[in-house]
Design an enzyme around this catalytic site. Structure first.
Site, PDB file in Angstrom:
ATOM      1  N   ARG A 190     -88.080-107.820  85.150  1.00  0.00           N
ATOM      2  CA  ARG A 190     -87.135-107.415  84.103  1.00  0.00           C
ATOM      3  C   ARG A 190     -86.546-108.639  83.407  1.00  0.00           C
ATOM      4  NH1 ARG A 190     -82.329-104.628  86.337  1.00  0.00           N
ATOM      5  NH2 ARG A 190     -81.744-105.280  84.255  1.00  0.00           N
ATOM      6  N   ASP A 249     -74.263-114.149  86.859  1.00  0.00           N
ATOM      7  CA  ASP A 249     -75.723-114.005  86.915  1.00  0.00           C
ATOM      8  C   ASP A 249     -76.404-115.160  87.649  1.00  0.00           C
ATOM      9  OD1 ASP A 249     -75.544-111.633  85.614  1.00  0.00           O
ATOM     10  OD2 ASP A 249     -76.238-112.350  83.673  1.00  0.00           O
ATOM     11  N   ARG A 269     -69.582-100.248  86.736  1.00  0.00           N
ATOM     12  CA  ARG A 269     -69.773-100.751  85.373  1.00  0.00           C
ATOM     13  C   ARG A 269     -69.484 -99.722  84.278  1.00  0.00           C
ATOM     14  NH1 ARG A 269     -75.167-104.403  85.424  1.00  0.00           N
ATOM     15  NH2 ARG A 269     -74.147-105.464  83.713  1.00  0.00           N
ATOM     16  N   LYS A 277     -82.795-113.578  77.485  1.00  0.00           N
ATOM     17  CA  LYS A 277     -82.877-112.109  77.559  1.00  0.00           C
ATOM     18  C   LYS A 277     -81.579-111.472  77.060  1.00  0.00           C
ATOM     19  CE  LYS A 277     -82.022-109.891  81.585  1.00  0.00           C
ATOM     20  NZ  LYS A 277     -81.036-108.809  81.445  1.00  0.00           N
ATOM     21  N   ASN A 278     -80.439-111.977  77.539  1.00  0.00           N
ATOM     22  CA  ASN A 278     -79.172-111.328  77.213  1.00  0.00           C
ATOM     23  C   ASN A 278     -78.705-111.595  75.787  1.00  0.00           C
ATOM     24  OD1 ASN A 278     -79.143-110.158  79.686  1.00  0.00           O
ATOM     25  ND2 ASN A 278     -77.508-111.448  80.548  1.00  0.00           N
ATOM     26  N   CYS A 285     -74.885 -98.478  88.695  1.00  0.00           N
ATOM     27  CA  CYS A 285     -76.088 -99.257  88.940  1.00  0.00           C
ATOM     28  C   CYS A 285     -75.865-100.017  90.225  1.00  0.00           C
ATOM     29  CB  CYS A 285     -76.396-100.193  87.778  1.00  0.00           C
ATOM     30  SG  CYS A 285     -75.322-101.598  87.722  1.00  0.00           S
TER      31      CYS A 285
END
Ligand code: UD1
Length: 430
Positions: free
Chosen positions: A407, A315, A130, A22-23, A125
């Site tokens: 997500r 993560d 951030r 994803k990233n 968030c």
């Protein structure tokens, strides 16, 4: 709103296919803004965050074609073609940006290609404030004029961007990616010092090279980019998702299972694998990917500190914490990348975990057995840590607000159920 119900305490056994990262996919999709030709990305994962970014790109005028779904099929699996032949808007509106912080990655490419960009500030968030100051300072070094007005970043470079040396005071994945893309269309040479070395950053750089940019030092903390007046189309295959890989390694470990992760790469998760081995988990390379098994008996507590790559990834911090809740002894888990990334702690404690947070560290004292409970997902990685805990817990766990999971994890309940987990998604009204 969907929920996930798990009846735990059974080992996982079987195979799980690892998808594209994803990233890596998110910045690669925004790289399509750098050229009027088509960029084809293979091995694209189907995830909530990918659709959110696709909607933003469409709004900028990018045409997007999704190609076939072949989980076990051809070389490239599914792919997406992105063509930005006519950028119709250089504004990224609040409504789309606030849904996903990575939207700020359109800033560098739009500014470099069109000479202007107006991008909503992403705002706070769940896992901290951030800021995006490093992105903005870097673009200013390339000659952009930037103003913050009415919640928007207003960036202009009417005469184009010019190469420069940019030394980042702290490592930022997103800022490195924005600058890599902007510098690829800037005049002359840009040197990024203290650049992020994450495999996703290197994947983006390789794609930019395929699009015609000249880049040296890929995968190191000093990257040199010689910009080109134009970039062209390319076809690029996205690397496997190391965070999905690490998550399923830990899912197998927490249940005492034996699972093969097909398509997973060892190198990007070497630090994680070594940490797991220290706790009593066996991770070995196979022809198809990786195999994970727990040695006999309980795991042992190991201390972990999150760091930029090649350190232990933030993560995977929540998942590691879930794993440590049932280990023998104590584990100190320290988060150095984001403030406020311990929202999973109270939820894990509701399942019987013994965790005390002191500032940026959490002391986990292992318990013999977690017990199922209704819990609430707060962010992407926190949610999946609750799935892991649910898989190991005695009794039933119901996880609310699972849209966070969607997500970043594709068909998580199907992948786990195929390995023997008793897990199901409950739709509205259940
Ligand atoms: C990316 C990942 C995210 C991962 C993170 C760290 C994507 C889409 N997201 O996020 O999953 O957790 O890397 O590996 O790839 N910072 C500043 N100013 C800035 C930018 C960052 O102070 O301008 C700070 C952040 O607040 C944070 C740290 O730097 O404390 C690292 O953030 P960064 O590496 O930029 O993370 P993201 O790119 O947002």
């Amino acid at each position: 709103m969907d929920k996930i119900r798990i009846r735990g305490n059974r080992p996982l056994a079987g195979t799980i296919a690892i998808g594209g990262a994803k990233n890596a996919a998110l910045p690669l999709m925004t790289a399509s803004l750098l050229t009027e030709e088509t960029l084809t990305l293979c091995n694209i994962p189907y995830l909530g965050d990918i659709s959110t970014l696709a909607n933003l790109l469409v709004q900028h005028g990018v045409s997007i074609k999704w190609k076939g779904y072949r989980p076990n099929g051809g070389q490239d699996g599914r792919a997406v073609e992105l063509t930005a032949d006519d950028i119709t808007s250089t504004t990224a509106p609040y409504d789309l940006v606030r849904r996903m912080r990575a939207s700020v990655l359109v800033l560098g490419p739009l500014l470099a290609r069109c000479g202007k960009a107006r991008v909503s500030l992403p705002g706070g968030c769940a896992i901290g404030t951030r800021p995006v100051d490093l992105h903005l300072k870097g673009l200013e070094r390339l000659g952009a004029e930037i103003e913050l007005t009415q919640g928007y970043i207003d960036a202009r470079a009417p005469k184009g961007l010019k190469g420069a040396e940019i030394a980042f005071p702290t490592v930022s994945v997103g800022a490195t990616e924005n600058l890599l893309m902007a510098a690829s269309l800037a005049e002359g040479e840009t040197v990024l010092v203290n650049a992020a070395r994450e495999p996703e950053v290197a994947d983006l750089a390789r794609c930019l090279v395929a699009m015609g940019a000249e880049i040296e030092g890929i995968g190191t903390d000093r990257v040199t980019i010689r910009g080109k007046p134009r970039l062209h189309g390319a076809k690029h295959r996205i690397i496997p998702d190391r965070i999905e890989t690490g998550t399923y390694l830990m899912a197998a470990a927490i249940t005492g299972g034996d699972v093969e992760l097909v398509g997973a790469d060892y190198e990007p998760i070497a630090t994680v694998a070594r940490t797991l081995e220290g706790a009593g988990v066996e991770v070995s390379q196979t022809e198809a990917g990786l195999r994970v098994r727990r040695h006999n008996g309980r795991l042992t507590g190991v201390d972990v500190m999150t760091e930029p790559f090649p350190g232990f990834p933030t993560d995977l911090q929540a998942q590691m914490m879930a794993l440590m809740t049932t280990a023998e002894g104590a584990a100190m888990i320290t988060e150095t990348i984001f403030e406020n990334r311990f929202m999973h702690v109270p939820e894990l404690c509701r399942m019987g975990a013994n965790i005390n947070v002191h500032g940026a560290s959490a002391m986990v004292r292992g318990v013999r057995q977690l017990t199922g409970a209704p819990v609430m997902a707060t962010d992407l990685r926190a949610s999946v840590s609750l799935v892991l805990a649910g898989l190991a817990a005695e009794g039933e766990t119901v996880i609310n607000r699972v849209y966070h999971l969607d997500r970043g994890y594709e068909r998580v309940e199907e992948k786990l159920a195929a390995c023997g987990a008793d897990i199901e998604r409950l739709g509205d009204g259940s």
